[in-house]
Design an enzyme around this catalytic site. Sequence first.
Site, PDB file in Angstrom:
ATOM      1  CE  LYS A 188      -3.354  -2.933   0.041  1.00  0.00           C
ATOM      2  NZ  LYS A 188      -4.271  -3.381   1.061  1.00  0.00           N
TER       3      LYS A 188
HETATM    4  C1  LIG Z   1      -5.213  -4.579   1.430  1.00  0.00           C
HETATM    5  C2  LIG Z   1      -6.680  -4.401   1.504  1.00  0.00           C
HETATM    6  C3  LIG Z   1      -7.443  -4.768   2.632  1.00  0.00           C
HETATM    7  C4  LIG Z   1      -6.862  -5.532   3.775  1.00  0.00           C
HETATM    8  O1  LIG Z   1      -5.767  -4.928   4.307  1.00  0.00           O
HETATM    9  P1  LIG Z   1      -4.890  -5.667   5.443  1.00  0.00           P
HETATM   10  O2  LIG Z   1      -4.208  -4.520   6.112  1.00  0.00           O
HETATM   11  O3  LIG Z   1      -3.964  -6.563   4.696  1.00  0.00           O
HETATM   12  O4  LIG Z   1      -5.811  -6.407   6.334  1.00  0.00           O
HETATM   13  C5  LIG Z   1      -8.785  -4.475   2.637  1.00  0.00           C
HETATM   14  N1  LIG Z   1      -9.384  -3.864   1.595  1.00  0.00           N
HETATM   15  C6  LIG Z   1      -8.703  -3.525   0.487  1.00  0.00           C
HETATM   16  C7  LIG Z   1      -9.419  -2.830  -0.616  1.00  0.00           C
HETATM   17  C8  LIG Z   1      -7.343  -3.801   0.404  1.00  0.00           C
HETATM   18  O5  LIG Z   1      -6.673  -3.490  -0.708  1.00  0.00           O
END
Ligand SMILES: *Cc1c(COP(=O)(O)O)cnc(C)c1O
Length: 387
Positions: A188
């Site tokens: 991210k």
């Molecule tokens: C990455 C992601 C999540 C989950 O994130 P984590 O921190 O890995 O639990 C949820 N929703 C979206 C749209 C994502 O891209």
Amino acid sequence: MIPYGKQNINEADIQAVMDVLQSDFITQGPAIERFENIVADYCGSQYAVAVSSATAALHIACLAAGLGPGDRLWTSPITFVASANCGLYCGATVDFVDIDPQTYNLSIPALEAKLKDAKTNGTLPKVVIPVHLAGQSCDMAAIRRLADDYGFTVIEDASHAIGGSYQAHKVGSCRFSDMTVFSFHPVKIVTTGEGGMVLTNNPQCYEQLALLRSHGITRNPAQMENEPPGPWYYEQIALGFNYRMTDMQAALGASQMQRIDAFVQRRHELAKRYNQKLAHLPVALPWQHPDTHSAFHLYSIRLQTDKIRLSHRQVFETLRQAGIGVNLHYIPVHTQPYYRQLGFQEGDFPQAEAYYRTAISLPLFYDLTETQQDSVVESLEAILSDG
Ligand SMILES: *Cc1c(COP(=O)(O)O)cnc(C)c1O
């Protein structure tokens, strides 16, 4: 292999984590609140609660919204499974709203039509989770208007979108929503290794989120049922979890936040370069709504398969063979075996399924070099002109 996403860690990040390791608290210490304040200030929200992942954040946000058995949660089928699973964790029923063919975010006309039907049938949702796909905000003013008309809670899944904005507001301001969730997974925009956060302007939500993050336990006498019999005393007043973030992670997050605008700016520069270099190819480039400034977590193109000899799968495989770590965001959630078993099937959300048949996410991250990006472009050119 050039990955599709990768974290950027500098000396300041490493030092920030080392400082925590040599301090008195490696969890439940002061770095958590510091990180929460930095993110809340940056986004313009009143409150922020750091947790162990966005998945945990979505779960407690749904609970804070009062979601439970007999209730309904709606989200987009083009998202990571966590955006939908959080409803199931709460015992609620999950349903989806098809996507807009231009932004690939949840379609406002489809949402409005589904709400009209649901009102007639007495099946309105308690929670709607718009997902800001690739970092581009959904049409939040329209979603707010529908939330006011139909009485549902809005939880933004902004896992892709920290650093982006909608109209004059940073994503996370909660100007148009009840809560906003961020992810700090390494692919991210900003990372803490694993981690997430819920932002809100609602003091009752904030209180619930803070309780649910840590076992439902409070040390605040104002929240207690009994008069504290001594300084050791705490009360469990809700059924919470251990969804805490550590101080090492929070320190890393706080250090990363110093560079958030640079992260997003570089992603925009690289996206613009892709736009220029791919313009002549038989692909649809990521369309940007004028109300939004994307965080550009992803750069996804769609193949115009009628103009290409190879199949979507062949293009994908050939790119992987050329060392390009392309990916596909996402497999429509309703087609996952777990969701099919709940009654969903192929054909339920045609725009989402059509997107899935043609989409490819190209490498995009802060440290992607122009040489690497040029090799992605050259590979695509060679594959798509192989007519
Ligand atoms: C990455 C992601 C999540 C989950 O994130 P984590 O921190 O890995 O639990 C949820 N929703 C979206 C749209 C994502 O891209």
